[in-house]
Structures are given as structure tokens and as C-alpha cells.
Design a protein around this motif. Sequence first.
Motif, PDB file in Angstrom:
ATOM      1  N   SER A   1      79.539  38.330  18.189  1.00  0.00           N
ATOM      2  CA  SER A   1      78.635  39.707  18.825  1.00  0.00           C
ATOM      3  C   SER A   1      79.192  41.153  18.569  1.00  0.00           C
ATOM      4  CB  SER A   1      78.115  39.366  20.122  1.00  0.00           C
ATOM      5  OG  SER A   1      79.363  39.374  21.055  1.00  0.00           O
ATOM      6  N   SER A   2      80.386  41.088  18.383  1.00  0.00           N
ATOM      7  CA  SER A   2      81.228  42.333  18.318  1.00  0.00           C
ATOM      8  C   SER A   2      81.015  42.957  16.678  1.00  0.00           C
ATOM      9  CB  SER A   2      82.665  42.268  18.163  1.00  0.00           C
ATOM     10  OG  SER A   2      83.206  41.548  16.991  1.00  0.00           O
ATOM     11  N   LEU A   3      80.179  42.405  15.783  1.00  0.00           N
ATOM     12  CA  LEU A   3      79.673  42.932  14.576  1.00  0.00           C
ATOM     13  C   LEU A   3      78.228  42.868  14.646  1.00  0.00           C
ATOM     14  CD1 LEU A   3      82.234  41.255  12.029  1.00  0.00           C
ATOM     15  CD2 LEU A   3      82.408  43.307  13.423  1.00  0.00           C
ATOM     16  N   ASP A   4      77.521  42.697  15.559  1.00  0.00           N
ATOM     17  CA  ASP A   4      75.915  42.901  15.971  1.00  0.00           C
ATOM     18  C   ASP A   4      75.889  44.159  15.205  1.00  0.00           C
ATOM     19  OD1 ASP A   4      75.714  40.480  16.836  1.00  0.00           O
ATOM     20  OD2 ASP A   4      75.314  41.417  18.839  1.00  0.00           O
ATOM     21  N   GLY A   5      74.486  44.430  14.564  1.00  0.00           N
ATOM     22  CA  GLY A   5      73.961  45.794  14.275  1.00  0.00           C
ATOM     23  C   GLY A   5      72.934  46.356  15.216  1.00  0.00           C
ATOM     24  N   ALA A   6      72.846  47.682  15.043  1.00  0.00           N
ATOM     25  CA  ALA A   6      71.962  48.327  15.869  1.00  0.00           C
ATOM     26  C   ALA A   6      70.597  48.803  15.116  1.00  0.00           C
ATOM     27  CB  ALA A   6      72.503  49.842  16.483  1.00  0.00           C
ATOM     28  N   ILE A   7      69.462  48.546  15.432  1.00  0.00           N
ATOM     29  CA  ILE A   7      68.360  48.576  14.623  1.00  0.00           C
ATOM     30  C   ILE A   7      67.900  50.048  15.029  1.00  0.00           C
ATOM     31  CG2 ILE A   7      65.953  47.838  14.244  1.00  0.00           C
ATOM     32  CD1 ILE A   7      67.012  45.089  14.908  1.00  0.00           C
ATOM     33  N   VAL A   8      67.588  50.847  14.070  1.00  0.00           N
ATOM     34  CA  VAL A   8      67.148  52.304  14.307  1.00  0.00           C
ATOM     35  C   VAL A   8      65.825  52.486  13.369  1.00  0.00           C
ATOM     36  CG1 VAL A   8      67.782  54.837  14.089  1.00  0.00           C
ATOM     37  CG2 VAL A   8      69.485  53.353  14.617  1.00  0.00           C
ATOM     38  N   GLY A   9      64.660  52.547  14.137  1.00  0.00           N
ATOM     39  CA  GLY A   9      63.396  52.535  13.494  1.00  0.00           C
ATOM     40  C   GLY A   9      62.654  51.473  12.777  1.00  0.00           C
ATOM     41  N   ALA A  10      63.416  50.956  12.049  1.00  0.00           N
ATOM     42  CA  ALA A  10      63.159  49.648  11.088  1.00  0.00           C
ATOM     43  C   ALA A  10      62.098  48.723  12.130  1.00  0.00           C
ATOM     44  CB  ALA A  10      63.974  48.971  10.493  1.00  0.00           C
ATOM     45  N   ALA A  11      60.744  48.344  11.290  1.00  0.00           N
ATOM     46  CA  ALA A  11      60.012  47.464  12.253  1.00  0.00           C
ATOM     47  C   ALA A  11      60.148  46.167  11.561  1.00  0.00           C
ATOM     48  CB  ALA A  11      58.547  47.977  11.894  1.00  0.00           C
ATOM     49  N   TRP A  12      59.770  45.022  12.542  1.00  0.00           N
ATOM     50  CA  TRP A  12      59.866  43.626  12.248  1.00  0.00           C
ATOM     51  C   TRP A  12      58.553  43.145  11.489  1.00  0.00           C
ATOM     52  CZ3 TRP A  12      64.139  41.020  12.614  1.00  0.00           C
ATOM     53  CH2 TRP A  12      65.034  41.414  13.337  1.00  0.00           C
ATOM     54  N   ILE A  13      58.611  42.339  10.553  1.00  0.00           N
ATOM     55  CA  ILE A  13      57.351  42.170   9.778  1.00  0.00           C
ATOM     56  C   ILE A  13      57.640  40.484   9.137  1.00  0.00           C
ATOM     57  CG2 ILE A  13      57.099  44.085   8.678  1.00  0.00           C
ATOM     58  CD1 ILE A  13      58.273  43.104   6.189  1.00  0.00           C
ATOM     59  N   THR A  14      56.745  39.857   8.869  1.00  0.00           N
ATOM     60  CA  THR A  14      57.108  38.668   7.988  1.00  0.00           C
ATOM     61  C   THR A  14      57.946  38.518   6.960  1.00  0.00           C
ATOM     62  OG1 THR A  14      54.502  37.894   8.884  1.00  0.00           O
ATOM     63  CG2 THR A  14      55.682  36.501   7.312  1.00  0.00           C
ATOM     64  N   GLY A  15      58.502  37.423   6.990  1.00  0.00           N
ATOM     65  CA  GLY A  15      59.605  37.440   5.900  1.00  0.00           C
ATOM     66  C   GLY A  15      59.270  36.696   4.693  1.00  0.00           C
TER      67      GLY A  15
END
Length: 219
Positions: A27-41
Motif C-alpha cells: 500500500s505504500s505505492l498506492d496512487g491518489a486519484i484526482v478527478g478521473a472517473a470510474w467507467i466500464t473496462g
Amino acid sequence: PRLIAYYDFEPDPTAKRVLRNRAMSGSSLDGAIVGAAWITGPWPGKRALSFKRPSDRVRVDLPGEYPSITLAAWIRVEGIDRSNSSLLLTDAYDEGEMHWQFRRDGTLILGIRHSAKSGTNYDSREFINLKRLGRWLHLTTVIDTENRMVSHYLEGRLLTEKSMKGGGPLRIGGASIGNWDVPLRETNSPIRSLNGSIAEMMVFGAALSAEEIRRLALR
């Protein structure tokens, strides 16, 4: 053990703006999501992040030095309206650091700062065209300092390889997925935000073989 970071781009219901690192590094390398939205992959049940606005990005910090690096991602390009569009860009461009992005002409670029005075771009042949806009694609770039080669792959098949003009070690450190933080602070720097989506990103501290890359793309 070769995997520095593995971002599977699946939402965590307990931390909606955190992009979890699923590699052994934790978890020390987890990223921080800024603004981007979840969608279907790209396949049933798979999720992804959509990058649309100039501020959308994922902030990461990947410390350490590595003799070679492999970058792999599932992406969907929806527009090439920037001169450059970011996949993974280090905040700075200091010695050993890299910028992974593509140009408006549809070519993939891996830029490496080989010395304090100079950097080199290793370009692929065109991989984005009208037929591929809006489609999910698997991209891989291998930086093999032992054999002095940068190789770009599309869908597990070799796209272009170029001889390197310098060696390692290689570094990432503070970086952005889908954007470049520098233009947000310096108005004289070009915007490099991605107009598209990402469903997976892997960073290996080694040069993967052609067969390993083929297997990644067949998932």
C-alpha cells in the motif's frame, strides 16, 4: 518479485479516490486519484478510469533505482488533441528518469534523460489511427539497459525497437498517470493530459521477454 507496482484499476469501496497497488510492494505505492472517473473496462466485470479534463490524473511515487524497466498498460485512446498525451510521466526529467507518452501523430514515445545535459526520445512507428481510436489496446515498452535497447509492443507484438544512447540506472519517483503535473504549476509548459481511459498499468524493475509480453497482452 520483479513487479514494482501493479495498478489493476479496480475501485476500493472503502477509499474511492485511492488506486490500489496490488504488487508485493504493498500500500505504500498506492496512487491518489484526482478527478478521473470510474467507467466500464475492456472486458466484462472489469473497471477502468476515464481521463477527460486537463486536471484528471493519478499521482504515484515509485522510489528506487532499477537496471531495466518494463511498462505495460491497457489503454483506450479517445482523442489525440494534444501535441503529447501522457501515460506515465515523472514529475521532473532528471538523469535516469523517463516520460512515457504518445504524440498527436500516433507514435508512442519513451523519453529517457541519460545525463544531466541531454535526453533522448525513442519513438515507435504509428500505432494510433482512425481504426484504433476508441478501442482497448495493450501497450508495452521495455527499457533494456543490459542490451541497450528500447522496444515498443502493441497487442503483444513488437512494434519498434531502437538502440539506446545511454544506460542506467533508471528512476521514476514522483509521477503522474494520465497527465503531467508540471503544467499545473508552470503556465509555460504544454498540457499533456490523456484523452482516454486506462484499465491496468504494470511497472516491472526488469526487462520482460517477448514471450512474457505476449502472455500479458492475451489476458
